[in-house]
Structure formats: structure tokens, C-alpha cells
Design a protein around this motif. Structure first.
Motif, PDB file in Angstrom:
ATOM      1  N   GLU A  69       0.821  -1.202   0.000  1.00 13.19           N
ATOM      2  CA  GLU A  69       0.000   0.000   0.000  1.00 13.19           C
ATOM      3  C   GLU A  69       0.860   1.259   0.000  1.00 13.19           C
ATOM      4  OE1 GLU A  69      -3.752  -0.775   2.351  1.00 13.19           O
ATOM      5  OE2 GLU A  69      -3.003   1.026   3.315  1.00 13.19           O
ATOM      6  N   ILE A  72       2.739   1.816  -3.396  1.00  7.06           N
ATOM      7  CA  ILE A  72       1.953   2.342  -4.512  1.00  7.06           C
ATOM      8  C   ILE A  72       1.819   3.856  -4.389  1.00  7.06           C
ATOM      9  CG2 ILE A  72      -0.306   2.338  -5.635  1.00  7.06           C
ATOM     10  CD1 ILE A  72      -0.627  -0.553  -4.886  1.00  7.06           C
ATOM     11  N   LEU A  73       1.544   4.308  -3.175  1.00  6.00           N
ATOM     12  CA  LEU A  73       1.390   5.747  -2.950  1.00  6.00           C
ATOM     13  C   LEU A  73       2.726   6.465  -3.159  1.00  6.00           C
ATOM     14  CD1 LEU A  73      -0.982   7.536  -2.201  1.00  6.00           C
ATOM     15  CD2 LEU A  73      -0.363   7.310   0.189  1.00  6.00           C
ATOM     16  N   LEU A  76       3.562   6.826  -6.837  1.00 10.21           N
ATOM     17  CA  LEU A  76       2.813   7.941  -7.411  1.00 10.21           C
ATOM     18  C   LEU A  76       3.498   9.276  -7.074  1.00 10.21           C
ATOM     19  CD1 LEU A  76      -0.998   7.640  -7.180  1.00 10.21           C
ATOM     20  CD2 LEU A  76       0.113   9.803  -7.546  1.00 10.21           C
TER      21      LEU A  76
ATOM     22  N   VAL B  61      -6.823   1.982  -3.519  1.00 10.49           N
ATOM     23  CA  VAL B  61      -5.429   1.648  -3.819  1.00 10.49           C
ATOM     24  C   VAL B  61      -5.361   0.847  -5.123  1.00 10.49           C
ATOM     25  CG1 VAL B  61      -3.433   0.333  -3.012  1.00 10.49           C
ATOM     26  CG2 VAL B  61      -4.663   1.797  -1.437  1.00 10.49           C
ATOM     27  N   MET B  64      -5.806   3.170  -7.923  1.00  8.46           N
ATOM     28  CA  MET B  64      -4.609   3.987  -8.113  1.00  8.46           C
ATOM     29  C   MET B  64      -3.553   3.219  -8.902  1.00  8.46           C
ATOM     30  SD  MET B  64      -2.528   6.061  -5.191  1.00  8.46           S
ATOM     31  CE  MET B  64      -2.402   4.709  -4.034  1.00  8.46           C
TER      32      MET B  64
END
Lengths: 138, 130
Positions: A69, A72-73, A76, B61, B64
Motif C-alpha cells: 500500500e 503504490i502511494l 505515485l 489503492v 490507483m
């Protein structure tokens, strides 16, 4: 020449590979190939896979999923900082803070160091948010 | 400089950050700060809105992970057009609607918003690969 943020992103990807190894080796030893190589149906396993792991391995399993999690953030954030040409000392420092926090998170979770696990998680989360905000307002 | 689609990508990242904060707040209320700070070995689960926010976060998520590569492909190929901008805007709007409609259990609207975001993302892939 790779930017600091992209270097950290690469290292964070390798950290995820390492975390996978840290989890999967003890998990395979504990559960045995009969279970891990099976289609993992609940009926065959007698419940969820995570519940059958030892406490420490279950923690490493949760730490791995948490990093998916976070990663992924963070990916970005690196992308918008890099393509938005918003890289500066602050975003580079944030990237390194993220990596340091995610490395510290693993032993903090495995050894149940409370509240340190939550604090280092928050440091990584905050560093990612700062990168996103910097990219947006630069 | 930012292309507009990249701004939307950045904004969506912040929306996920906000979703996570909402989810953590709900979990704190139900499971207690002490449990959240522990190693969570008991596997306690939340219920009601806190559980819905957990599922909304997991779904955000996933969205995304699917949306970001589509924007990157377009960026790398200089493929941004007014149509891709519209798709990205639809995606963001749909995901903004998705969150409260899940949190408050608005059946129908949640699935509609999810579909809007999903098909806007699929459209970006088709445009990017065309």
C-alpha cells in the motif's frame, strides 16, 4: 543519472522483494509445501492462511501487505515529482526518510515494538504526503 | 511543468491519503488506539462505517495502481488530448463520489461511481495504446 527519488524508488522496490523473502521462507517452513503449493482453498487449509502462521511470521505477512500500500502511494509521489520537475532538497530528503522508515518498520513490526511501529509508519506516510503536496504546489 | 492529467494524478494521491486518514480515525474509534499501536496479533475487525472505509481504501489503492500507469503511458508518448483530460477528470470525480457513497452505504451510487472511474481508466489505456 537517476534522480535521488528514482534511486530510492528502486531501493524501495528491492526492499519489497526482501520483505517477500523474509515472509515467504518461514511461511513455507511452517505451513509446508502441501499447503503453500495448493490452491489454498479454505476447505483444504482449514481456515485462512495467515491464522496458521506463527506470530512473528504473521506480523511479517502484515508488514509486507502494508508496504504494498505504502509503495503504490510512494511510486505515485515519485512520478509526479519527477515528471512535474518538482524535485528539490525537500523531496529528496522525504524520499530517503520514506526508505529509512520502511526499513525500520520491518523489525518494529516483527518484534512488536509499540508505538514505534506506528511512529515509523507515520514518518513514511507523512514524507509521501509532503512529496505529493510539493509536486502540486511547485 | 505539470500536464493537467499529472495534476489529477497528484490530487488522486492526496484523496487516497485522506481516505487512509478517515479509515484510521474510524478504526481508532472502534478498535482503540492501544490495539492499533500493538502488533495486532488478535486480528480484531471493525464493523459498520469503519469497515466500509477499510474496503473503500483497499479499492482506492487498486484503482490507483491501475490509473497511474495509464497516465504514465500517455505522458511518455505525448498522448494527452482534451479527451484524455476529460477521462482523467471523470476518474477523479467518480472516485471523489465513490468515497462518501461507500462510507454512507448509498447502494447503486457507489457502484455507479466505481464504474465511472473504472471505464474512464480503461478508456485511457485504449487511447494510450491506439
Amino acid at each position: 543519472m537517476m534522480s535521488a527519488e528514482l534511486t530510492v524508488l528502486t531501493l524501495a522496490g528491492l526492499l519489497q522483494v526482501l520483505q517477500f523473502g523474509l515472509m515467504s521462507v518461514p511461511a513455507n517452513v511452517e505451513l509446508g509445501p502441501g499447503k503453500t503449493l495448493s490452491p489454498r482453498d479454505r476447505s483444504r487449509l482449514g481456515g485462512s492462511l495467515e491464522d496458521q502462521l506463527s506470530e512473528r511470521t504473521a506480523r511479517l505477512y502484515r508488514a509486507l501487505n502494508n508496504h504494498f500500500e505504502g509503495l503504490i502511494l510512494f511510486t505515485l509521489a515519485v512520478v509526479v515529482v519527477t515528471l512535474g520537475e518538482a524535485s528539490n532538497t525537500l523531496t529528496q530528503a522525504c524520499a530517503w526518510i520514506y526508505l529509512a522508515a520502511r526499513i525500520a518498520y520491518i523489525p518494529a513490526y516483527a518484534f512488536g515494538l509499540s508505538p514505534w511501529r506506528s511512529l515509523v509508519w507515520f514518518a513514511g506516510f507523512l514524507a509521501t504526503t509532503v512529496m505529493l503536496l510539493t509536486a502540486l504546489f511547485s | 511543468m505539470f500536464g493537467d492529467e499529472l495534476t489529477i494524478l497528484g490530487l488522486y494521491g492526496l484523496l487516497v491519503v485522506a481516505t487512509l486518514l478517515a479509515q484510521a480515525t474510524g478504526a481508532m474509534g472502534q478498535l482503540g488506539m492501544g490495539y492499533l499501536l500493538s502488533s495486532r496479533d488478535e486480528g480484531r475487525t471493525a464493523a459498520g462505517m469503519a469497515a466500509r472505509l477499510e474496503r473503500a481504501l483497499a479499492n482506492s489503492v487498486t484503482a490507483m495502481a491501475l490509473f497511474a500507469p495509464a497516465v504514465l503511458i500517455l505522458e511518455a508518448r505525448d498522448g494527452f488530448t482534451p479527451l484524455t483530460l476529460a477521462c482523467a477528470q471523470i476518474f477523479l470525480l467518480a472516485r471523489v463520489v465513490y468515497l462518501p457513497s461507500y462510507a454512507f452505504g448509498v447502494t447503486g451510487l457507489r457502484s455507479l461511481a466505481w464504474s465511472g472511474g473504472f471505464f474512464a481508466t480503461v478508456a485511457l489505456y485504449f487511447i494510450g495504446l491506439a
